[in-house]
Design a protein around this motif. Structure first.
Motif, mmCIF file in Angstrom:
data_model
loop_
_atom_site.group_PDB
_atom_site.id
_atom_site.type_symbol
_atom_site.label_atom_id
_atom_site.label_comp_id
_atom_site.label_asym_id
_atom_site.label_seq_id
_atom_site.Cartn_x
_atom_site.Cartn_y
_atom_site.Cartn_z
ATOM 1 N N SER A 180 75.600 -21.215 -80.962
ATOM 2 C CA SER A 180 75.734 -19.541 -81.600
ATOM 3 C C SER A 180 74.201 -19.417 -82.003
ATOM 4 C CB SER A 180 77.114 -19.863 -82.234
ATOM 5 O OG SER A 180 77.139 -20.145 -83.813
ATOM 6 N N ARG A 233 67.509 -12.909 -83.340
ATOM 7 C CA ARG A 233 68.635 -13.438 -84.600
ATOM 8 C C ARG A 233 69.774 -14.309 -83.459
ATOM 9 N NH1 ARG A 233 65.834 -16.317 -88.367
ATOM 10 N NH2 ARG A 233 67.910 -17.113 -89.306
ATOM 11 N N ARG A 234 69.537 -15.362 -83.111
ATOM 12 C CA ARG A 234 71.191 -15.952 -81.485
ATOM 13 C C ARG A 234 72.165 -15.098 -82.840
ATOM 14 N NH1 ARG A 234 69.355 -21.537 -80.423
ATOM 15 N NH2 ARG A 234 71.197 -21.693 -79.663
#
Length: 530
Positions: A493, A407-408
């Motif tokens: 993000s 997951r970023r």
């Protein structure tokens, strides 16, 4: 406000904080921003002029921003690099601290009394906060509804105060820690050091931090605001406090940097550096923060920073419980989240201490020589120079939804901060737009678009709000609060069209795609015990 007389102590408060140092004052400022009825007491009335913390990183500055301190609230020196030098092998290590992260410099030095005065001034403007000097904690008992604390005033009289929660921010010799049975146990990493703070060095002070890793006398050296410099000299076996604090001896120690007739000593003191951590940071309705919970050697500049992380983590959870927005069970996550990271920072500081303090010349040649060789390997060099060795403030367990790898935007990690433009046209750091709430953030989308009116009402009852982040130049098309991501920090993000639930301490509680908006909100509310 400040109340000078013991008989004016309140009979009861929501939160009683023991200790008004920088961690206690930061906690109080954060509680005050949430409108929590808070009393903070300390043995002394004024800020102590002692050689203590001197370094803050970008995370600490961001927490102070949350507490209400503006960019120029207290003086700082931005540190461009940290050098490690050995007289045998030369410079063997370097940390690049140029630039900024999340809107703040990576590393600064500061003058602690200035920071403490600024924090206390901030608290004076908060109507729900009362600050009193001249009181110390004698005893406490607790039950299912609160804590009864016995305080002794400087005139010898005692008073009992009822608090729904008590927080010990009373330092390394914490009485609160002792009273809840959490005295430090086991061996301590303990070394005695002479700390010398000089002033009047505006034109001569260095502009970086250096560690002179000499096995004969390790010496960290750094600048501080107001033309100050600090040196820390490790004591050798048999040396006493009286010998080290002698003026002539100090002049001799400093002669390679400062001529005796130019030396203006502001403070000198022998301190013992420890590495300790409690078994638990909580017992029922009593919590420990800062040095009361953990003590970190100063070699990575994380002692005060760790305490500020404690304050940010605990303050909003206490506020949500006291306001009825969350179940008391969320308070257990404070210890669950903070203690593992505090232990990791202590371990890193001990490792750095071994580099700074080699026991003899052969050890120095081996350790420092190996460190210098790592500079020949680009990945290892970057790992150390770009501070990747520093443990990330990402929780493994706690008050967030677990997520798989890849997951970023990491759940249990910090939400990024960057420059945004508000609808008024003002450009601010994005935390100012998030405010003090639990925020459902839409990255490129309206976070409310998929929610029912009933679910929105439930979210708002539990301290929830909304923020849509749009592209630079984009304008709002609905009624949801909106900002432009002019710094191109937030929208990068996570994948376009993502949602994130951001806690008041800026930790990501949940995240996902807009098709799961209803699920994100419902699962976040369940985490709060709603």
């Amino acid at each position: 406000m400040n109340l000078p007389l013991p008989h004016l102590l309140p009979d009861s408060v929501d939160v009683l904080v023991i200790g008004n140092g920088p961690v206690g004052a930061s906690l109080v400022a954060l509680l005050g921003r949430h409108g929590i009825n808070t009393l903070v007491v300390d043995k002394v009335h004024d800020v102590l002029l002692l050689p203590r913390a001197i370094a803050l990183d970008n995370e600490a500055l961001r927490i102070l921003q949350l507490a209400g301190l503006e960019e120029g609230a207290f003086e700082k020196i931005v540190i461009p690099e940290v050098r490690m030098h050995c007289p045998i092998v030369g410079q063997f290590g370097r940390a690049n601290t140029r630039g900024s992260l999340d809107g703040h410099p990576k590393l600064v030095t500061f003058y602690q009394p200035d920071l403490e005065r600024t924090l206390r001034d901030q608290c004076r403007h908060l109507d729900s906060v009362t600050s009193l000097g001249g009181f110390e904690l004698l005893n406490l008992t607790q039950d299912a509804e609160g804590v009864d604390a016995e305080l002794r005033a400087e005139d010898g009289s005692t008073r009992r105060i009822r608090a729904r929660y008590l927080v010990g921010a009373d330092g390394a010799s914490s009485k609160a820690r002792s009273l809840i049975g959490q005295d430090f146990r086991g061996r301590s990493y303990a070394e005695d050091w002479l700390i010398v703070d000089a002033r009047g060095r505006e034109q001569a002070a260095i502009d970086h931090v250096e560690f002179l890793c000499d096995h004969r006398r390790p010496t960290p050296h750094m600048p501080a605001p107001g033309g100050r410099e600090r040196w820390e000299f490790m004591l050798k076996g048999g040396e006493t406090r009286e010998q080290m604090e002698d003026a002539e001896h100090i002049a001799k120690l400093l002669e390679k940097w400062v001529k005796p007739d130019q030396l203006e000593i502001e403070r000198k003191a022998v301190y013992r550096f420890h590495a300790r951590c409690c078994e638990r940071f909580q017992n029922g309705r009593v919590f420990l923060v800062g040095d009361a919970a953990h003590i970190t050697p100063p070699f990575v500049g994380q002692g005060l920073v760790a305490g500020l992380r404690d304050a940010a983590n605990l303050a909003w959870k206490l506020a949500w419980v006291l306001k009825g927005r969350a179940a008391p069970g969320i308070l257990d996550s404070y210890d669950q989240e903070r203690r593992p990271h505090a232990r990791e920072m202590i371990a890193l500081a001990k490792l750095m201490g071994r580099m700074v303090m080699p026991g003899n010349a052969p050890t120095a040649m081996l350790v420092h020589g190996l460190m210098r060789l790592t500079h020949l390997i680009p990945p290892l060099r970057r790992h150390f120079e770009e501070l990747d060795i520093k443990p990330k403030n990402i929780f493994k367990r706690g008050l967030f939804m677990p997520a798989g790898r890849g997951r970023r935007l990491r759940r249990g990690g910090l939400f990024p901060q960057g420059l945004v433009r508000q609808e008024s046209g003002s450009i601010v750091l994005s935390d100012a737009a998030l405010g003090d709430n639990l925020v459902l953030v839409g990255l490129g989308i309206d976070p409310r678009a998929s929610l029912t009116a009933e679910l929105c009402q439930q979210w708002e009852r539990h301290g929830g709000s909304y923020l849509q982040v749009g592209l630079h130049g984009q304008k709002r098309r609905d009624t949801t609060p909106f900002v432009e991501d002019i710094g191109q920090t937030l929208l990068t993000s996570a994948p376009a069209g993502s949602l994130a639930v951001v806690r008041p301490d800026r930790i990501v509680m949940h995240e996902g795609d807009p098709a799961k908006a209803r699920q994100l909100v419902q699962e976040s509310l369940r985490l709060l015990g709603s």
